[in-house]
Design an enzyme around this catalytic site. Structure first.
Site, PDB file in Angstrom:
ATOM      1  N   VAL A  72       5.538  31.941  17.408  1.00 25.96           N
ATOM      2  CA  VAL A  72       4.171  31.539  17.095  1.00 25.96           C
ATOM      3  C   VAL A  72       3.897  31.943  15.653  1.00 25.96           C
ATOM      4  O   VAL A  72       4.132  33.094  15.275  1.00 25.96           O
ATOM      5  CB  VAL A  72       3.190  32.268  18.058  1.00 25.96           C
ATOM      6  CG1 VAL A  72       1.751  32.036  17.652  1.00 25.96           C
ATOM      7  CG2 VAL A  72       3.426  31.822  19.495  1.00 25.96           C
ATOM      8  N   CYS A  73       3.410  31.012  14.848  1.00 25.34           N
ATOM      9  CA  CYS A  73       3.171  31.299  13.428  1.00 25.34           C
ATOM     10  C   CYS A  73       2.057  32.332  13.259  1.00 25.34           C
ATOM     11  O   CYS A  73       0.953  32.165  13.772  1.00 25.34           O
ATOM     12  CB  CYS A  73       2.781  30.032  12.680  1.00 25.34           C
ATOM     13  SG  CYS A  73       2.140  30.372  11.034  1.00 25.34           S
ATOM     14  N   VAL A  74       2.342  33.380  12.515  1.00 27.30           N
ATOM     15  CA  VAL A  74       1.379  34.482  12.386  1.00 27.30           C
ATOM     16  C   VAL A  74       0.102  34.050  11.668  1.00 27.30           C
ATOM     17  O   VAL A  74      -0.997  34.413  12.090  1.00 27.30           O
ATOM     18  CB  VAL A  74       2.021  35.713  11.689  1.00 27.30           C
ATOM     19  CG1 VAL A  74       2.458  35.400  10.263  1.00 27.30           C
ATOM     20  CG2 VAL A  74       1.070  36.899  11.704  1.00 27.30           C
TER      21      VAL A  74
END
Lengths: 125, 100, 135
Positions: A72-74
């Site tokens: 999941v992209c931070v």
């Protein structure tokens, strides 16, 4: 890359079916990267109706069986309130919500996947 | 090159834009709401049929059936594939462009 | 890590109405550190991302359009804008920001980053890519 959240769009379902089919055919999936609203696929707090599929859980099960890397992209996750324990602590939040088997990491993971994998497929709106 | 289109041609211009950029010999996979672009007798069937002379069209069967559409509604020559066929299309082309 | 791939960011959506333009730009900035052969394509409504004089003060959103002018500093120097997409929307190059970069191979001469290409040319450039990230 999965660009949309669960349920609102078919993107995550399509990506899941595609990934499952690729694994069944013996291909390696280097990584599944969740971006934009796609980060919502990584919340463990969703409670869909009993007679509907639980997309987050489907991803988790597939990850369990095939040791899939679900990232999941931070940056996108912080904006939208998807946090792991470390992020929650760092930002002074009282809870985290990342689902097991998902991990939060940087956009560099998407670029790295583009470099290392033979193909990159985008699912979105 | 494999092009994927997941939007209805009656709502978005993704299919038109895809056809405008698909080179001769390219493949186009219609899935999700993109499958409506594979039907015959619609406002876009002519454009799709014309492109079939130079581009190969595929449509995702599970998305068709989910929408109550049978194969006899498709423009002749469009090939129906499953998710396994989707995977094969991705691996048999050098790159993939998603017309979101 | 010696392998260099051709990465193209395909931008087909207008800014502000959805977040795709902004978050696409965030990927470009991070991706610039990976030393790949990077280009950006602006076509369809994506050309609206590059218009000048954007002022978001009335909608309470951040104006991220100045970031496009900084791309040259990140060695992102190939920005393809599709001619037909501009024309269909009543735009010309003059409606877009003037984007430049300094060419280190040419005594740091200032050069235009935007390359106006036809649909046919863009289709061929897209075909040559290894990775197409669409937003």
């Amino acid at each position: 890359m999965v660009n949309e959240g669960p349920y609102n769009h078919q993107a995550s379902d399509s990506a899941y079916q595609f990934t499952k089919a690729a694994l069944e055919k013996g291909h390696e999936i280097f990584r599944v990267f969740f971006y934009h609203d796609g980060v919502y696929n990584g919340t463990r707090l969703g409670v869909p109706p009993q007679d509907d599929r639980n997309i987050t859980q489907l991803w988790q099960e597939l990850a369990e069986q095939h040791d899939l890397d679900l990232v999941v992209c931070v940056a996108a996750a912080q904006r939208r309130g998807i946090l792991d324990p470390d992020e929650a602590k760092r930002h002074g939040k009282d809870a985290d919500n990342i689902a097991p088997r998902f991990r939060i990491s940087g956009l560099g993971q998407l670029i790295e996947a583009g470099i290392k994998a033979d193909r990159l497929v985008v699912f979105g709106d | 090159m494999l092009h994927t289109v997941n939007k209805s041609p009656f709502e978005r211009t993704a299919l038109q834009s895809c056809l405008g950029h698909a080179l001769d010999g390219a493949s186009v996979l219609l899935f999700e709401d993109g499958v409506y672009g594979a039907l015959k007798g619609t406002g876009v069937s002519g454009e799709v049929a014309e492109a079939m002379g130079r581009v190969k069209f595929y449509v995702l069967g599970p998305d068709l059936r989910a929408r109550g559409l049978r194969e006899d509604r498709l423009i002749d020559g469009i090939q129906v594939v499953g998710y396994d066929g989707f995977v094969d299309l991705v691996t048999s082309h050098d790159n993939v462009q998603a017309w979101l | 890590m010696s392998e260099i791939k051709k990465f193209m960011y395909v931008n087909r959506k207008a800014p502000y109405g959805t977040i795709y333009a902004l978050e696409s730009l965030e990927v470009v900035l991070i991706g610039a550190a990976f030393d790949q052969d990077v280009s950006l394509a602006f076509l369809d409504d994506g050309v609206f991302q590059l218009t000048k004089d954007q002022d978001t003060s009335g909608i309470g959103m951040k104006n991220f359009s100045p970031t496009y002018a900084a791309l040259g500093d990140y060695d992102v120097t190939k920005i393809y804008v599709e001619k037909e997409s501009l024309e269909e929307r009543g735009l010309t190059l003059d409606d877009l920001q003037h984007l430049t970069y300094e060419d280190e191979d040419d005594d740091w001469a200032e050069k235009d980053s935007i390359r106006l290409v036809t649909r046919e040319e863009l289709a061929r450039i897209m075909d040559e890519q290894d990775v197409l990230l669409s937003f």
